[in-house]
Write an enzyme that holds these catalytic residues in place. Structure first.
Site, PDB file in Angstrom:
ATOM      1  N   THR A 333       0.828  -1.221   0.000  1.00 33.50           N
ATOM      2  CA  THR A 333       0.000   0.000   0.000  1.00 33.50           C
ATOM      3  C   THR A 333       0.854   1.260   0.000  1.00 33.50           C
ATOM      4  O   THR A 333       0.671   2.159  -0.827  1.00 33.50           O
ATOM      5  CB  THR A 333      -0.936   0.003   1.216  1.00 33.50           C
ATOM      6  OG1 THR A 333      -1.764  -1.163   1.171  1.00 33.50           O
ATOM      7  CG2 THR A 333      -1.817   1.235   1.211  1.00 33.50           C
ATOM      8  N   GLN A 362      -5.463  -1.656  -3.217  1.00 32.35           N
ATOM      9  CA  GLN A 362      -4.911  -0.414  -2.674  1.00 32.35           C
ATOM     10  C   GLN A 362      -4.050   0.296  -3.715  1.00 32.35           C
ATOM     11  O   GLN A 362      -3.146  -0.310  -4.307  1.00 32.35           O
ATOM     12  CB  GLN A 362      -4.076  -0.701  -1.431  1.00 32.35           C
ATOM     13  CG  GLN A 362      -4.864  -1.311  -0.290  1.00 32.35           C
ATOM     14  CD  GLN A 362      -4.801  -2.828  -0.275  1.00 32.35           C
ATOM     15  OE1 GLN A 362      -4.637  -3.472  -1.316  1.00 32.35           O
ATOM     16  NE2 GLN A 362      -4.930  -3.405   0.915  1.00 32.35           N
ATOM     17  N   GLN A 384      -9.517   2.412  -4.090  1.00 33.06           N
ATOM     18  CA  GLN A 384      -9.246   2.043  -2.700  1.00 33.06           C
ATOM     19  C   GLN A 384      -8.006   2.769  -2.193  1.00 33.06           C
ATOM     20  O   GLN A 384      -6.989   2.833  -2.871  1.00 33.06           O
ATOM     21  CB  GLN A 384      -9.040   0.532  -2.584  1.00 33.06           C
ATOM     22  CG  GLN A 384      -8.841   0.049  -1.151  1.00 33.06           C
ATOM     23  CD  GLN A 384      -8.821  -1.469  -1.038  1.00 33.06           C
ATOM     24  OE1 GLN A 384      -9.113  -2.180  -1.996  1.00 33.06           O
ATOM     25  NE2 GLN A 384      -8.473  -1.970   0.141  1.00 33.06           N
ATOM     26  N   ASP A 385      -8.114   3.325  -0.959  1.00 30.62           N
ATOM     27  CA  ASP A 385      -6.976   3.979  -0.300  1.00 30.62           C
ATOM     28  C   ASP A 385      -6.422   5.155  -1.106  1.00 30.62           C
ATOM     29  O   ASP A 385      -5.221   5.261  -1.353  1.00 30.62           O
ATOM     30  CB  ASP A 385      -5.849   2.958  -0.041  1.00 30.62           C
ATOM     31  CG  ASP A 385      -6.220   1.917   0.987  1.00 30.62           C
ATOM     32  OD1 ASP A 385      -7.371   1.947   1.450  1.00 30.62           O
ATOM     33  OD2 ASP A 385      -5.385   1.074   1.318  1.00 30.62           O
ATOM     34  N   ASP A 408     -12.180   2.659   2.163  1.00 28.78           N
ATOM     35  CA  ASP A 408     -11.209   3.358   3.018  1.00 28.78           C
ATOM     36  C   ASP A 408     -10.456   4.442   2.248  1.00 28.78           C
ATOM     37  O   ASP A 408      -9.233   4.567   2.351  1.00 28.78           O
ATOM     38  CB  ASP A 408     -10.195   2.367   3.601  1.00 28.78           C
ATOM     39  CG  ASP A 408     -10.843   1.223   4.358  1.00 28.78           C
ATOM     40  OD1 ASP A 408     -11.980   1.398   4.833  1.00 28.78           O
ATOM     41  OD2 ASP A 408     -10.223   0.153   4.462  1.00 28.78           O
ATOM     42  N   ARG A 464     -14.609   3.129   9.612  1.00 26.68           N
ATOM     43  CA  ARG A 464     -14.323   1.960  10.428  1.00 26.68           C
ATOM     44  C   ARG A 464     -12.925   2.135  11.005  1.00 26.68           C
ATOM     45  O   ARG A 464     -12.070   2.812  10.402  1.00 26.68           O
ATOM     46  CB  ARG A 464     -14.434   0.675   9.623  1.00 26.68           C
ATOM     47  CG  ARG A 464     -13.495   0.568   8.411  1.00 26.68           C
ATOM     48  CD  ARG A 464     -13.632  -0.782   7.744  1.00 26.68           C
ATOM     49  NE  ARG A 464     -12.754  -0.920   6.585  1.00 26.68           N
ATOM     50  CZ  ARG A 464     -12.522  -2.084   5.963  1.00 26.68           C
ATOM     51  NH1 ARG A 464     -13.090  -3.206   6.406  1.00 26.68           N
ATOM     52  NH2 ARG A 464     -11.725  -2.139   4.909  1.00 26.68           N
TER      53      ARG A 464
END
Length: 547
Positions: A333, A362, A384-385, A408, A464
């Site tokens: 990531t 990611q 993502q990310d 996220d 989260r």
């Protein structure tokens, strides 16, 4: 009384209408012809920089700089190669043409290039007369001094050539900027050793100059800017109409893909920022798509990047976590980011940061570790990310930004405030995944933001906890129907409900209903909401309120 007041305001109105009716300034084109000291350079020549590359930043948007100077050219070769004819064919009434040759004209022994001083004068006269025939405004410039010393004394290597330019200017009544005398004074003032910083001196091991370089003719980025400033000084002395278009130099460096700045890549400009500088360095990035993997080192503090326009100044990369690095290992990531920011007091405005890898897991657009990072009117594009607020001790402020993604897409350990931002939900997942350290009183704070997107209703949660003590608060935000009624998730660990802090205050929109929120989340009171001021969150870092 009423009549008098009406007349007064009618006069004010008429003045205002006249002001709005003023025609916009007509654009002026500035043509530049000359040799390598003036010319645009290719990236492989960096840090060598022609002073023509630095000139545009001194003018407002009504001046177009067309730099046709070329390495190795003299007045003779510029004419014989029909470069002058190409400029002349494009020239229009009212245009300026800056003419600076000499470094190569003096190479008498080089056929097709060198000319005698007499022929040099004839060629300069031709440029002037043919420009005037097109009703353009020629300006002659003497050749810039080389850094040539003999026994500690600056030596004039140009010999008879600069006086020729002065004589032509005098006889034809042409505006003259004496770059020769101006640069001589500058070099002498800096001293033999100090003047090296003006020129292309490079230590061995450089990417473009593995064996190093000691060049007393061509300029460094600093030197090119210094010479451009001398030219501007000359324009002011001549009181050229161009002076009305000058602005106070707003930028230290300009990045442009077309070669009209000192750099054609953003990383080159970042590399040029002096390490541990104690003043702000401002880098202007012209419109274009810059596919780069950028690193702002910890030694590069107070760096500001300003894009020409948010939609058209795009910094992009397509790395992702599963992609293999040069050693055949997954990048992970963190390794997927297109921009790593470690330096303190970084600011970016009017720029799009994009990870274009797509929905492949990611894929980080920006990784922010340095303290006091600020983003104004920027876009963060990805899946993502997308945005990694990495630094535990990093404070970050996002003002009127657009951030999009899936799972996220805002995540990390930093203390970050998002004011008046748009969060765009693309498919389904979680907007935030904070990993706030236990000792930090604030994590993510969203104020007056809008949550929207192409995702279906009820496909997102506000956050989260990536780590147990995650803290995220939404205050007075407009929350779209993309957000589920539960609002928050415990990441599959019931114990996180005891440590994570998730709260809301006076949110509106279809996704803002609080009746079905998870029981362990919070609805703030007026008194609690007041604690989320910028001064409370950021402490000694003073940040102006967004509006």
């Amino acid at each position: 009384m009423q009549i008098g007041i009406s007349k007064k305001w009618m006069g004010v109105l008429l003045l205002a209408l006249c002001a709005f009716a003023l025609p916009p300034k007509q654009k002026i084109r500035l043509w530049m012809i000359g040799d390598s000291t003036m010319a645009n350079k290719q990236p492989k020549a960096y840090p060598e920089t022609g002073w023509g590359m630095a000139l545009g930043q001194f003018f407002d948007e009504t001046v177009e700089v067309h730099n046709h100077a070329q390495n190795g050219r003299s007045t003779l070769s510029f004419i014989n190669e029909k470069r002058w004819q190409a400029v002349l064919d494009s020239m229009q009434e009212g245009d300026y043409v800056f003419i600076e040759f000499g470094h190569n004209d003096e190479k008498i022994d080089k056929p097709g290039v060198g000319v005698t001083p007499a022929d040099y004068g004839i060629n300069l006269s031709r440029f002037v007369q043919e420009a005037r025939a097109k009703k353009a405004i020629p300006v002659l410039l003497t050749p810039i001094m080389r850094r040539s010393y003999k026994e500690g004394v600056l030596f004039d290597s140009h010999g008879a050539y600069p006086p020729v330019v002065r004589r032509v200017a005098d006889s034809l009544r042409v505006p003259l900027i004496d770059m020769h005398l101006k640069s001589e004074a500058l070099i002498n003032g800096m001293g033999e050793e100090g003047a090296k910083k003006l020129f292309n001196y490079v230590e061995p091991g450089d990417k473009n100059y593995p064996n190093g370089k000691k060049d007393d003719t061509h300029f460094s980025v600093f030197g090119a800017t210094a010479m451009a400033e001398l030219a501007v000084q000359g324009m002011k002395e001549l009181k050229l109409d161009l002076v009305k278009r000058l602005v106070k130099k707003k930028y230290d460096f300009v990045v442009a893909k077309d070669g009209s700045g000192q750099f054609s890549t953003v990383q080159e400009a970042i590399n040029a920022v002096p390490d541990m500088r104690k003043s702000e360095t401002v880098i202007f990035i012209k419109n274009g798509v810059y596919k780069e993997k950028l690193v702002l080192a910890e030694s590069k503090n107070m760096v500001t990047l300003i894009g020409e326009s948010t939609d058209s100044t795009i910094i992009t990369n397509d790395d992702y976590a599963g992609k293999k690095n040069i050693l055949g290992e997954p990048m992970g990531t963190s390794g997927s980011s297109g921009f790593y920011i470690y330096g303190k007091d970084f600011t970016a405005s009017n720029i799009t940061f994009q990870n274009s890898a797509g929905p492949v897991g990611q894929a980080v657009a920006v990784f922010v570790a340095g303290d006091r990072a600020r983003f104004n009117n920027c876009r963060f594009l990805g899946f993502q990310d997308t945005l990694y607020t990495y630094g535990i001790e990093s404070r970050q402020y996002y003002n009127h930004c657009y951030i999009e993604g899936t799972v996220d897409f805002i995540f990390g350990s930093s203390t970050a405030v998002f004011d008046y931002c748009t969060l765009y939900c693309k498919k389904g997942g979680y907007i935030t995944a904070a990993s706030t350290p236990q000792q930090k009183p604030y994590g993510y704070v969203f104020r007056h933001c809008t949550i929207t997107g192409s995702a279906g209703a009820g496909t997102y949660l506000l956050g989260r906890p990536w780590r147990p003590y995650a803290r995220t608060v939404f205050l007075e935000c407009n929350i779209g129907n993309q957000v589920k009624a539960a609002g928050w998730d415990n990441w599959g660990k019931a114990e996180n409900e005891k440590t994570a802090y998730y709260a809301e205050f006076r949110n509106t929109g279809e996704g803002a209903a609080t009746a079905q929120r998870v029981a362990w989340s919070h609805q703030l009171t007026d008194a609690e909401a007041k604690l989320y001021s910028l001064s409370n969150i950021f402490g000694d870092w003073v940040v102006e309120n967004a509006n």
